[in-house]
Design an enzyme around this catalytic site. Structure first.
Site, PDB file in Angstrom:
ATOM      1  N   ASN A   1       0.827  -1.209   0.000  1.00 40.62           N
ATOM      2  CA  ASN A   1       0.000   0.000   0.000  1.00 40.62           C
ATOM      3  C   ASN A   1       0.859   1.256   0.000  1.00 40.62           C
ATOM      4  O   ASN A   1       1.929   1.294   0.598  1.00 40.62           O
ATOM      5  CB  ASN A   1      -0.938   0.000   1.206  1.00 40.62           C
ATOM      6  CG  ASN A   1      -1.909  -1.164   1.146  1.00 40.62           C
ATOM      7  OD1 ASN A   1      -2.040  -1.790   0.094  1.00 40.62           O
ATOM      8  ND2 ASN A   1      -2.562  -1.462   2.244  1.00 40.62           N
TER       9      ASN A   1
ATOM     10  N   ASP B   1      -0.473   4.111   1.119  1.00 42.78           N
ATOM     11  CA  ASP B   1      -0.970   4.989   2.186  1.00 42.78           C
ATOM     12  C   ASP B   1      -0.075   4.840   3.418  1.00 42.78           C
ATOM     13  O   ASP B   1       0.859   4.034   3.434  1.00 42.78           O
ATOM     14  CB  ASP B   1      -2.449   4.679   2.495  1.00 42.78           C
ATOM     15  CG  ASP B   1      -2.659   3.260   3.042  1.00 42.78           C
ATOM     16  OD1 ASP B   1      -1.940   2.868   3.978  1.00 42.78           O
ATOM     17  OD2 ASP B   1      -3.541   2.537   2.530  1.00 42.78           O
TER      18      ASP B   1
ATOM     19  N   HIS C   1       5.733  -0.624  -2.749  1.00 47.96           N
ATOM     20  CA  HIS C   1       5.267   0.161  -3.895  1.00 47.96           C
ATOM     21  C   HIS C   1       5.354   1.664  -3.653  1.00 47.96           C
ATOM     22  O   HIS C   1       4.653   2.444  -4.294  1.00 47.96           O
ATOM     23  CB  HIS C   1       3.835  -0.257  -4.276  1.00 47.96           C
ATOM     24  CG  HIS C   1       3.754  -1.658  -4.819  1.00 47.96           C
ATOM     25  ND1 HIS C   1       2.583  -2.365  -4.946  1.00 47.96           N
ATOM     26  CD2 HIS C   1       4.735  -2.481  -5.290  1.00 47.96           C
ATOM     27  CE1 HIS C   1       2.836  -3.567  -5.455  1.00 47.96           C
ATOM     28  NE2 HIS C   1       4.138  -3.662  -5.663  1.00 47.96           N
TER      29      HIS C   1
ATOM     30  N   ALA D   1     -12.504 -12.676  -0.259  1.00 52.30           N
ATOM     31  CA  ALA D   1     -12.705 -13.288  -1.580  1.00 52.30           C
ATOM     32  C   ALA D   1     -11.551 -14.250  -1.879  1.00 52.30           C
ATOM     33  O   ALA D   1     -10.483 -14.156  -1.270  1.00 52.30           O
ATOM     34  CB  ALA D   1     -12.756 -12.191  -2.647  1.00 52.30           C
TER      35      ALA D   1
HETATM   36  P1  OAD Z   1      -6.195  -5.643  -5.225  1.00 54.91           P
HETATM   37  O1  OAD Z   1      -7.225  -4.594  -5.480  1.00 54.91           O
HETATM   38  O2  OAD Z   1      -5.647  -6.405  -6.368  1.00 54.91           O
HETATM   39  O3  OAD Z   1      -6.788  -6.702  -4.188  1.00 54.91           O
HETATM   40  C1  OAD Z   1      -7.429  -6.272  -3.024  1.00 54.91           C
HETATM   41  C2  OAD Z   1      -7.783  -7.491  -2.216  1.00 54.91           C
HETATM   42  O4  OAD Z   1      -8.360  -7.052  -0.983  1.00 54.91           O
HETATM   43  C3  OAD Z   1      -8.830  -8.415  -2.888  1.00 54.91           C
HETATM   44  O5  OAD Z   1      -8.340  -9.746  -2.858  1.00 54.91           O
HETATM   45  C4  OAD Z   1     -10.067  -8.236  -2.007  1.00 54.91           C
HETATM   46  O6  OAD Z   1     -10.852  -9.421  -1.939  1.00 54.91           O
HETATM   47  C5  OAD Z   1      -9.431  -7.908  -0.677  1.00 54.91           C
HETATM   48  N1  OAD Z   1     -10.298  -7.191   0.282  1.00 54.91           N
HETATM   49  C6  OAD Z   1     -11.301  -6.316   0.043  1.00 54.91           C
HETATM   50  N2  OAD Z   1     -11.830  -5.873   1.198  1.00 54.91           N
HETATM   51  C7  OAD Z   1     -11.132  -6.460   2.202  1.00 54.91           C
HETATM   52  C8  OAD Z   1     -11.197  -6.410   3.634  1.00 54.91           C
HETATM   53  N3  OAD Z   1     -12.067  -5.646   4.261  1.00 54.91           N
HETATM   54  N4  OAD Z   1     -10.323  -7.161   4.338  1.00 54.91           N
HETATM   55  C9  OAD Z   1      -9.403  -7.952   3.714  1.00 54.91           C
HETATM   56  N5  OAD Z   1      -9.301  -8.044   2.366  1.00 54.91           N
HETATM   57  C10 OAD Z   1     -10.152  -7.310   1.626  1.00 54.91           C
HETATM   58  O7  OAD Z   1      -5.042  -4.930  -4.359  1.00 54.91           O
HETATM   59  P2  OAD Z   1      -3.527  -5.393  -4.123  1.00 54.91           P
HETATM   60  O8  OAD Z   1      -3.441  -6.874  -4.057  1.00 54.91           O
HETATM   61  O9  OAD Z   1      -3.007  -4.598  -3.005  1.00 54.91           O
HETATM   62  O10 OAD Z   1       0.220  -1.360  -7.286  1.00 54.91           O
HETATM   63  O11 OAD Z   1      -2.878  -4.892  -5.485  1.00 54.91           O
HETATM   64  C11 OAD Z   1      -1.497  -4.991  -5.662  1.00 54.91           C
HETATM   65  C12 OAD Z   1      -0.999  -3.785  -6.413  1.00 54.91           C
HETATM   66  O12 OAD Z   1      -1.771  -3.588  -7.612  1.00 54.91           O
HETATM   67  C13 OAD Z   1      -1.157  -2.472  -5.680  1.00 54.91           C
HETATM   68  O13 OAD Z   1      -0.130  -2.234  -4.742  1.00 54.91           O
HETATM   69  C14 OAD Z   1      -1.124  -1.469  -6.796  1.00 54.91           C
HETATM   70  C15 OAD Z   1      -1.994  -2.161  -7.808  1.00 54.91           C
HETATM   71  O14 OAD Z   1      -1.726  -1.842  -9.155  1.00 54.91           O
HETATM   72  C16 OAD Z   1       0.865  -0.184  -7.257  1.00 54.91           C
HETATM   73  O15 OAD Z   1       0.361   0.839  -6.835  1.00 54.91           O
HETATM   74  C17 OAD Z   1       2.238  -0.242  -7.786  1.00 54.91           C
END
Ligand code: OAD
Length: 267
Positions: free
Chosen positions: A110, A112, A127, A231
């Site tokens: 993240n 943030d 990141h 999920a």
């Molecule tokens: P994603 O948006 O790909 O995945 C978010 C995950 O959070 C999903 O698997 C959801 O099911 C889960 N989720 C949603 N609500 C939740 C909750 N309340 N508790 C737990 N899990 C929950 O985000 P990332 O995997 O972080 O890159 O994505 C990886 C990277 O892709 C990011 O860092 C960003 C993006 O492009 C950069 O900024 C370089």
């Protein structure tokens, strides 16, 4: 592998015991841990940022060169949303946990600062960060004005500030598609994963590499992997335990099960 959703299930108890026994815990977080703070994830259907915005227009160096004001404005909008959002019970539980186990290394994808605001020490940001922009030309760090950015709505263009050293345009301090991860954070993350005896992956889809390779490395080393996510994810097939729920609910439940004698770190 088994899946549980109920509070204080036998599986929650068993994972809490694993956490208590762990000498070197690694936690890997993604956008899902900040979702309950009101910060959108990237790939959730309907609400994910990449469902509404085109990463090729906003998250590559080429996009920035084509339209720096569009890109800077979008990241200032995201920074504003972060500044308006408090850490949630998931962030807070991880910060508390770090003080209760012998070692907890927190690796986040993240951009943030909610882990830091929750009190987690020494977070490894794979990141980058919305809060540490730098010059696009000479890479000199740029100090942001305190307080809220002026940008009120996503999509409004804002010209980037100029670098105090070379007058070049300032860019967001995040990793874009096609760019390398910050090398020190990545090396530290790799070392932590190679040496850990438990990896907890929270709120990440596991689709973005190289971050997504960290659980795979742990798995190759026979390290147990806990997944917390409402999920299915790409890491489910290598997980030892999966909690199908929100981080802000599961993590406080786990924390409650950590016995009191583990609640102070031995010096
Ligand atoms: P994603 O948006 O790909 O995945 C978010 C995950 O959070 C999903 O698997 C959801 O099911 C889960 N989720 C949603 N609500 C939740 C909750 N309340 N508790 C737990 N899990 C929950 O985000 P990332 O995997 O972080 O890159 O994505 C990886 C990277 O892709 C990011 O860092 C960003 C993006 O492009 C950069 O900024 C370089």
């Amino acid at each position: 592998m088994s899946t549980h959703t109920q509070s204080e299930s036998p599986e929650l108890v068993s994972v809490a015991q694993k956490i208590c026994r762990s000498q070197r815990t690694v936690v890997l977080t993604g956008a899902g841990i900040s979702a309950e703070s009101g910060i959108p994830t990237f790939r959730d259907s309907l609400t994910g940022l990449w469902e509404q915005f085109d990463p090729l227009e906003l998250a590559t160096p080429e996009a920035y060169c084509r339209n720096p004001s569009l890109v800077w404005g979008w990241y200032e909008w995201r920074r504003m949303k972060v500044l308006q959002s408090p850490p949630n019970p998931g962030h807070l539980a991880l910060a508390t946990l770090a003080a209760q186990v012998p070692q907890l290394i927190l690796i986040t994808q993240n951009v943030d600062d909610l882990h830091e605001r929750a009190g987690s020490p020494a977070v490894l940001h794979l990141h980058g960060s919305l809060h540490h922009p730098r010059c696009f030309e000479c890479h000199h760090p740029h100090t942001l004005a305190p307080g809220m950015p002026e940008e009120p709505e996503g999509g409004r263009t804002v010209p980037p500030p100029r670098c105090s050293q070379c007058c070049g345009p300032v860019r967001p301090g995040v990793v874009w598609f096609g760019e390398s991860l910050p090398s020190l954070a990545w090396q530290q993350a790799m070392a932590a994963v190679h040496h850990c005896d438990l990896l907890i992956s929270i709120g990440t889809s596991g689709l973005v590499y190289p971050a997504a390779s960290l659980p795979e490395i742990a798995h190759k080393n026979n390290t147990p992997i806990i997944v917390i996510n409402p999920a299915p994810t790409e890491q489910d097939n290598i997980a030892t335990h999966i909690f199908r729920g929100r981080a802000g609910e599961i993590l406080p439940q786990l924390l409650k099960l950590i016995p009191h004698h583990h609640r102070s770190r031995s010096m």
